[in-house]
Scaffold this motif. Sequence first.
Motif, PDB file in Angstrom:
ATOM      1  N   LYS A   6       1.871   7.738 -11.426  1.00  0.00           N
ATOM      2  CA  LYS A   6       2.343   6.685 -10.525  1.00  0.00           C
ATOM      3  C   LYS A   6       1.961   7.005  -9.082  1.00  0.00           C
ATOM      4  O   LYS A   6       1.567   6.120  -8.319  1.00  0.00           O
ATOM      5  CB  LYS A   6       3.852   6.520 -10.631  1.00  0.00           C
ATOM      6  N   ALA A   7       2.063   8.271  -8.703  1.00  0.00           N
ATOM      7  CA  ALA A   7       1.706   8.676  -7.340  1.00  0.00           C
ATOM      8  C   ALA A   7       0.217   8.450  -7.080  1.00  0.00           C
ATOM      9  O   ALA A   7      -0.171   8.018  -5.995  1.00  0.00           O
ATOM     10  CB  ALA A   7       2.082  10.136  -7.106  1.00  0.00           C
ATOM     11  N   ARG A   8      -0.616   8.751  -8.070  1.00  0.00           N
ATOM     12  CA  ARG A   8      -2.061   8.510  -7.916  1.00  0.00           C
ATOM     13  C   ARG A   8      -2.333   7.011  -7.744  1.00  0.00           C
ATOM     14  O   ARG A   8      -3.148   6.615  -6.927  1.00  0.00           O
ATOM     15  CB  ARG A   8      -2.822   9.042  -9.132  1.00  0.00           C
ATOM     16  N   LYS A   9      -1.653   6.215  -8.542  1.00  0.00           N
ATOM     17  CA  LYS A   9      -1.820   4.755  -8.456  1.00  0.00           C
ATOM     18  C   LYS A   9      -1.396   4.250  -7.083  1.00  0.00           C
ATOM     19  O   LYS A   9      -2.085   3.435  -6.468  1.00  0.00           O
ATOM     20  CB  LYS A   9      -0.992   4.082  -9.556  1.00  0.00           C
ATOM     21  N   ARG A  10      -0.297   4.759  -6.561  1.00  0.00           N
ATOM     22  CA  ARG A  10       0.165   4.346  -5.233  1.00  0.00           C
ATOM     23  C   ARG A  10      -0.798   4.815  -4.149  1.00  0.00           C
ATOM     24  O   ARG A  10      -1.046   4.110  -3.168  1.00  0.00           O
ATOM     25  CB  ARG A  10       1.581   4.868  -4.963  1.00  0.00           C
ATOM     26  N   ALA A  11      -1.373   6.022  -4.302  1.00  0.00           N
ATOM     27  CA  ALA A  11      -2.384   6.497  -3.350  1.00  0.00           C
ATOM     28  C   ALA A  11      -3.604   5.582  -3.400  1.00  0.00           C
ATOM     29  O   ALA A  11      -4.169   5.222  -2.355  1.00  0.00           O
ATOM     30  CB  ALA A  11      -2.780   7.939  -3.663  1.00  0.00           C
ATOM     31  N   GLN A  47       1.379  10.644  -0.693  1.00  0.00           N
ATOM     32  CA  GLN A  47       1.115  10.990   0.702  1.00  0.00           C
ATOM     33  C   GLN A  47       0.177  12.189   0.793  1.00  0.00           C
ATOM     34  O   GLN A  47      -0.753  12.197   1.613  1.00  0.00           O
ATOM     35  CB  GLN A  47       2.427  11.310   1.419  1.00  0.00           C
ATOM     36  N   GLU A  48       0.406  13.201  -0.040  1.00  0.00           N
ATOM     37  CA  GLU A  48      -0.438  14.390  -0.038  1.00  0.00           C
ATOM     38  C   GLU A  48      -1.885  14.031  -0.392  1.00  0.00           C
ATOM     39  O   GLU A  48      -2.831  14.510   0.245  1.00  0.00           O
ATOM     40  CB  GLU A  48       0.115  15.413  -1.041  1.00  0.00           C
ATOM     41  N   ILE A  49      -2.057  13.181  -1.393  1.00  0.00           N
ATOM     42  CA  ILE A  49      -3.397  12.755  -1.791  1.00  0.00           C
ATOM     43  C   ILE A  49      -4.090  12.040  -0.638  1.00  0.00           C
ATOM     44  O   ILE A  49      -5.219  12.382  -0.267  1.00  0.00           O
ATOM     45  CB  ILE A  49      -3.346  11.829  -3.026  1.00  0.00           C
ATOM     46  N   VAL A  50      -3.435  11.048  -0.087  1.00  0.00           N
ATOM     47  CA  VAL A  50      -4.062  10.241   0.971  1.00  0.00           C
ATOM     48  C   VAL A  50      -4.379  11.110   2.183  1.00  0.00           C
ATOM     49  O   VAL A  50      -5.497  11.045   2.718  1.00  0.00           O
ATOM     50  CB  VAL A  50      -3.182   9.032   1.347  1.00  0.00           C
TER      51      VAL A  50
END
Length: 143
Positions: A6-11, A47-50
Amino acid sequence: MGARTKARKRALDVLFEAEQRGVNVAAILEERLAHPGHQHPLPAYSQEIVRGIVDRWRELNVIIEDASTQWTLERMPAVDRNLIRIGAWEILCNDEVATAVAIDEAVELAADLSTDDSASFVNGVLGRIARDAPAIGSTSADD
């Protein structure tokens, strides 16, 4: 769908939105953090990914172009281009994510969100990046 998926999708949403609006990615991230609107707050991993991608934007783009033998970044579908950025960042810059997981996650999202050929394209580009990762790591400059 797991929390990191989900975090990857949001990034991806942040990266894609910035591109579609022609706005700096960091500005969109800060806007999302300050005003999430109707969405849930952006997960810390998103946030970390972006932020990680923004910090290494030029380097990642060069690596992706080198690994994509027949497509420039501009020719890639926007979803694919940004999924490859996420996968490349996870492979090259995040020791907490196994390379196979980074590739599988990007491929799954490509299959769900992009063209019929996207999953195999994303897999191929990220596979080349993973194969060349030791050489990339030893020659990349930290910006």
